[in-house]
Design an enzyme around this catalytic site. Structure first.
Site, PDB file in Angstrom:
ATOM      1  N   LYS A  80       0.883  -1.162   0.000  1.00 39.37           N
ATOM      2  CA  LYS A  80       0.000   0.000   0.000  1.00 39.37           C
ATOM      3  C   LYS A  80       0.920   1.211   0.000  1.00 39.37           C
ATOM      4  O   LYS A  80       1.604   1.479   0.989  1.00 39.37           O
ATOM      5  CB  LYS A  80      -0.908   0.012   1.240  1.00 39.37           C
ATOM      6  N   GLY A  85      -8.061   9.734   8.965  1.00 36.33           N
ATOM      7  CA  GLY A  85      -8.461   9.888  10.364  1.00 36.33           C
ATOM      8  C   GLY A  85      -9.413  11.033  10.635  1.00 36.33           C
ATOM      9  O   GLY A  85      -9.779  11.273  11.780  1.00 36.33           O
ATOM     10  N   ALA A 102      -9.453   6.089   3.364  1.00 38.63           N
ATOM     11  CA  ALA A 102      -9.338   7.269   4.242  1.00 38.63           C
ATOM     12  C   ALA A 102     -10.584   8.135   4.226  1.00 38.63           C
ATOM     13  O   ALA A 102     -11.190   8.371   3.179  1.00 38.63           O
ATOM     14  CB  ALA A 102      -8.134   8.136   3.883  1.00 38.63           C
ATOM     15  N   GLY A 103     -10.933   8.579   5.408  1.00 43.15           N
ATOM     16  CA  GLY A 103     -12.022   9.536   5.567  1.00 43.15           C
ATOM     17  C   GLY A 103     -13.322   8.955   6.102  1.00 43.15           C
ATOM     18  O   GLY A 103     -14.165   9.684   6.626  1.00 43.15           O
ATOM     19  N   ALA A 153      -9.550   2.265   8.798  1.00 45.23           N
ATOM     20  CA  ALA A 153      -8.737   2.021   9.993  1.00 45.23           C
ATOM     21  C   ALA A 153      -9.374   2.749  11.175  1.00 45.23           C
ATOM     22  O   ALA A 153     -10.106   2.162  11.964  1.00 45.23           O
ATOM     23  CB  ALA A 153      -7.293   2.463   9.772  1.00 45.23           C
ATOM     24  N   SER A 154      -9.140   4.066  11.235  1.00 41.33           N
ATOM     25  CA  SER A 154      -9.598   4.840  12.398  1.00 41.33           C
ATOM     26  C   SER A 154     -11.089   4.715  12.657  1.00 41.33           C
ATOM     27  O   SER A 154     -11.516   4.686  13.812  1.00 41.33           O
ATOM     28  CB  SER A 154      -9.267   6.322  12.207  1.00 41.33           C
TER      29      SER A 154
END
Lengths: 65, 271
Positions: free
Chosen positions: B111, B172, B198-199, B220-221
């Protein structure tokens, strides 16, 4: 002296000897080593000598991404 | 309007509708970042609840005292590991980090992240493209984290990336997809899978990504930092599945005026 992950360390004959001394061990999974910015394949860990002044990076996988 | 990607993906994967990424077929369209979980146990539970088959990891200097068994945990769960180049600001560093990842984890998948600054963590487009080109030439399967710029996505595909992974909003931030039109444009033109990366803040963001035509979502987050990460993993997995089904089902077009769903003919005269 060699520089291992940014700290001064006594010389080591090769990567195998260094990893044993660090308590990581040359058999550890998920470990990669770079000498002066270039990846050293595991197959060459026992054979490539560590010249004094070499910058050694020892990395592994952590949580991230 | 369906993207050719969604249709090709579905056709290749058959009735099970699996995600085809490079030479791998993955049973889940949710990819999970391992960052932010407060323990391996929580990470393991979230991986299981998410149903993911691919989990990202970062590469950092080993602390001999603090060596955990992240790889053992992930291997025990039967998921594949995807090393990233998080924290790299230049193509040179990203390429070196990718090579370390390949050596450490015995995978040529990466990645690719090349960021421009610490505050936004936004990709540096020129360094990213340069790194992608070099890594493809070096035999990597490159999955680049990119901006939501359709032209850059095309350029990344042109240099041989196996997918494009545009952000919905900064890493994040939890702001969801701030420019759904760009994500739709990227999906419409891409010949490789598009992974929203992301986001994502909550389940509806993941569903929207899939409805817009993405082939997968990487989170992830949104999961690891949720109040209940395991429950959120399950919620986002369900949203990815729902969004995918909705995409394949074909939504009705948006209209300014109402369209009655009950016929006007045959109304009784009740005057």
């Amino acid at each position: 002296m060699i520089y291992v992950n940014g700290s001064e360390q006594p010389d080591a004959a090769n990567v195998v000897a260094l990893l044993e001394r660090l308590g990581i061990g040359a058999q550890a999974r998920g470990v990669a080593v770079a000498l002066d910015g270039e990846v050293l394949p595991r197959s060459q860990w026992p054979s490539v000598p560590l010249a004094p002044g070499t910058r050694v990076e020892v990395v592994g996988a952590i949580q991230g991404g | 309007m369906r993207s050719k990607v969604a249709d090709t993906d579905a056709a290749r994967a058959g009735a099970r509708d699996e995600l085809v990424l490079a030479d791998r077929t993955l049973p889940s369209r949710l990819l999970l970042g391992s960052g932010g979980f407060t323990s391996f146990e929580l990470l393991a539970q979230a991986v299981t609840a998410s149903g993911t088959a691919l989990v990202t990891v970062a590469l950092r200097r080993i602390d001999p005292q603090a060596r955990g068994s992240l790889l053992d945990v992930l291997e025990g769960l039967g998921v594949a590991v995807l090393p990233n180049t998080a924290g790299c600001y230049t193509a040179r560093d990203a390429v070196s980090t990718a090579r370390l990842g390949r050596e450490a984890l015995q995978t040529d998948w990466v990645k690719l992240e090349v960021i421009g600054d610490e505050q936004t963590l936004l990709p540096d487009a020129t360094e990213l493209l340069l790194a992608a080109e070099q890594l493809v030439a070096d035999g990597f399967v490159v999955l680049p984290y990119t901006t939501d710029d359709p032209i850059l996505a095309r350029r990344l595909e042109d240099v041989g990336c196996a997918a494009v992974m545009p952000l919905g909003s900064p890493i994040g931030s939890g702001m969801g997809i701030v420019n759904p039109y760009n994500i739709a444009l990227i999906c419409e033109h891409a010949g490789v899978p598009v992974v929203l990366d992301a986001g994502v803040g909550t389940a509806s963001d993941a569903a929207l990504a899939m409805e817009l035509g993405c082939s997968a979502v990487l989170c992830a987050s949104a999961i690891s930092r949720a109040e209940d990460p395991v429950a959120m993993a399950e919620a986002i997995a369900a949203a990815v599945h729902a969004g995918r089904l909705a995409r394949l089902a074909g939504r009705i077009p948006r209209r300014l005026h109402a369209t009655a769903s009950s016929p006007f003919d045959g109304m009784p005269d009740l005057g």
